[in-house]
Design an enzyme around this catalytic site. Structure first.
Site, PDB file in Angstrom:
ATOM      1  N   ASN A  49       0.750  -1.219   0.022  1.00  0.00           N
ATOM      2  CA  ASN A  49       0.026   0.045  -0.178  1.00  0.00           C
ATOM      3  C   ASN A  49       0.967   1.442  -0.026  1.00  0.00           C
ATOM      4  OD1 ASN A  49       0.400  -0.746   2.698  1.00  0.00           O
ATOM      5  ND2 ASN A  49      -1.112   0.635   3.494  1.00  0.00           N
ATOM      6  N   VAL A  50       0.418   2.241  -0.845  1.00  0.00           N
ATOM      7  CA  VAL A  50       1.105   3.527  -0.887  1.00  0.00           C
ATOM      8  C   VAL A  50       0.147   4.619  -0.417  1.00  0.00           C
ATOM      9  CG1 VAL A  50       2.353   4.900  -2.346  1.00  0.00           C
ATOM     10  CG2 VAL A  50       2.576   2.511  -2.733  1.00  0.00           C
ATOM     11  N   VAL A  52      -0.905   8.686   0.793  1.00  0.00           N
ATOM     12  CA  VAL A  52      -0.578   9.968   0.227  1.00  0.00           C
ATOM     13  C   VAL A  52      -1.254  10.831   1.336  1.00  0.00           C
ATOM     14  CG1 VAL A  52       0.011   9.434  -2.174  1.00  0.00           C
ATOM     15  CG2 VAL A  52      -2.241   9.888  -1.603  1.00  0.00           C
ATOM     16  N   ALA A  53      -0.998  12.210   1.392  1.00  0.00           N
ATOM     17  CA  ALA A  53      -1.363  13.098   2.449  1.00  0.00           C
ATOM     18  C   ALA A  53      -3.069  13.326   2.258  1.00  0.00           C
ATOM     19  CB  ALA A  53      -0.604  14.278   2.319  1.00  0.00           C
ATOM     20  N   CYS A  59      -4.050   0.808  -2.527  1.00  0.00           N
ATOM     21  CA  CYS A  59      -4.058  -0.638  -1.836  1.00  0.00           C
ATOM     22  C   CYS A  59      -2.815  -1.200  -2.488  1.00  0.00           C
ATOM     23  CB  CYS A  59      -5.181  -1.055  -1.972  1.00  0.00           C
ATOM     24  SG  CYS A  59      -6.508  -0.105  -1.055  1.00  0.00           S
ATOM     25  N   GLU A  61      -3.293  -4.630  -2.964  1.00  0.00           N
ATOM     26  CA  GLU A  61      -3.671  -5.410  -4.104  1.00  0.00           C
ATOM     27  C   GLU A  61      -3.786  -4.752  -5.392  1.00  0.00           C
ATOM     28  OE1 GLU A  61      -5.282  -4.820  -1.227  1.00  0.00           O
ATOM     29  OE2 GLU A  61      -6.598  -6.117  -0.526  1.00  0.00           O
ATOM     30  N   CYS A  92     -10.463  -4.543   0.465  1.00  0.00           N
ATOM     31  CA  CYS A  92     -11.552  -3.546   0.623  1.00  0.00           C
ATOM     32  C   CYS A  92     -12.695  -3.598  -0.825  1.00  0.00           C
ATOM     33  CB  CYS A  92     -10.974  -2.139   0.686  1.00  0.00           C
ATOM     34  SG  CYS A  92     -10.504  -1.474  -1.080  1.00  0.00           S
ATOM     35  N   CYS A  95     -10.994  -2.896  -4.119  1.00  0.00           N
ATOM     36  CA  CYS A  95     -10.085  -3.883  -4.573  1.00  0.00           C
ATOM     37  C   CYS A  95     -10.824  -5.185  -4.799  1.00  0.00           C
ATOM     38  CB  CYS A  95      -8.871  -4.436  -3.570  1.00  0.00           C
ATOM     39  SG  CYS A  95      -7.638  -3.099  -3.181  1.00  0.00           S
TER      40      CYS A  95
HETATM   41 ZN   LIG Z   1      -8.218  -2.044  -1.305  1.00  0.00          ZN
END
Ligand SMILES: [Zn+2]
Length: 145
Positions: A49-50, A52-53, A59, A61, A92, A95
């Site tokens: 997972n990446v 950001v602000a 995710c 996946e 989620c 995903c």
């Molecule tokens: Zn997800």
């Protein structure tokens, strides 16, 4: 959904999952996640997972599927997801739809705990029943006025 006994998943897959989870960028949630997808060719792609602000991160996946698609592959054989704890880190909703796009009836989705023990496993239909998919956009399903 199937409750799975806490049994080990293939050690090489677990090692890849743990390694990619360690690369997660999750400074906001503190919830690192790793994913590994295996295509129908047998190739494996990993993602973390990446965040950001502005909270619209990616995710794990989605990262793994993007790597698979970027390599020119389109079919998922297996999906593995690992979270940071003992509770199931299930895909989620977004995903689940993304997995559905590239899944077949045989695709198996497995969720492991932080140490790699299997917690849950699903077929695609169990993960997202009655899913909307590409076939729903086929011309025969369109209503003409
Ligand atoms: Zn997800």
């Amino acid at each position: 959904m199937s409750e799975a006994p806490r049994q080990p998943v293939d050690a090489a897959i677990v090692a890849e999952l743990i390694a990619v989870r360690e690369h997660a960028y999750a400074p906001y949630s503190q919830h690192p996640v790793g994913a590994l997808v295996e295509s129908d060719s047998g190739a494996r792609y990993v993602g973390a997972n990446v965040e950001v602000a502005h909270y619209k991160g990616l995710c794990a996946e989605a990262s793994a599927i993007a790597a698979m698609v970027s390599a020119g592959e389109r079919r998922l054989r297996h999906v593995y997801v690992i979270g940071p704890g003992e509770r199931p880190c299930t895909p989620c909703g977004d995903c689940r739809q993304r997995i559905r796009e590239f899944a077949t009836a045989e695709t198996l989705i497995q969720v492991v705990d932080a140490g790699g023990r299997l917690l849950r496993h699903y077929t695609m239909d169990e993960l997202l029943p009655d899913a909307f998919g590409p076939e729903n956009l086929a011309p025969e399903h369109l209503v003409t006025p």
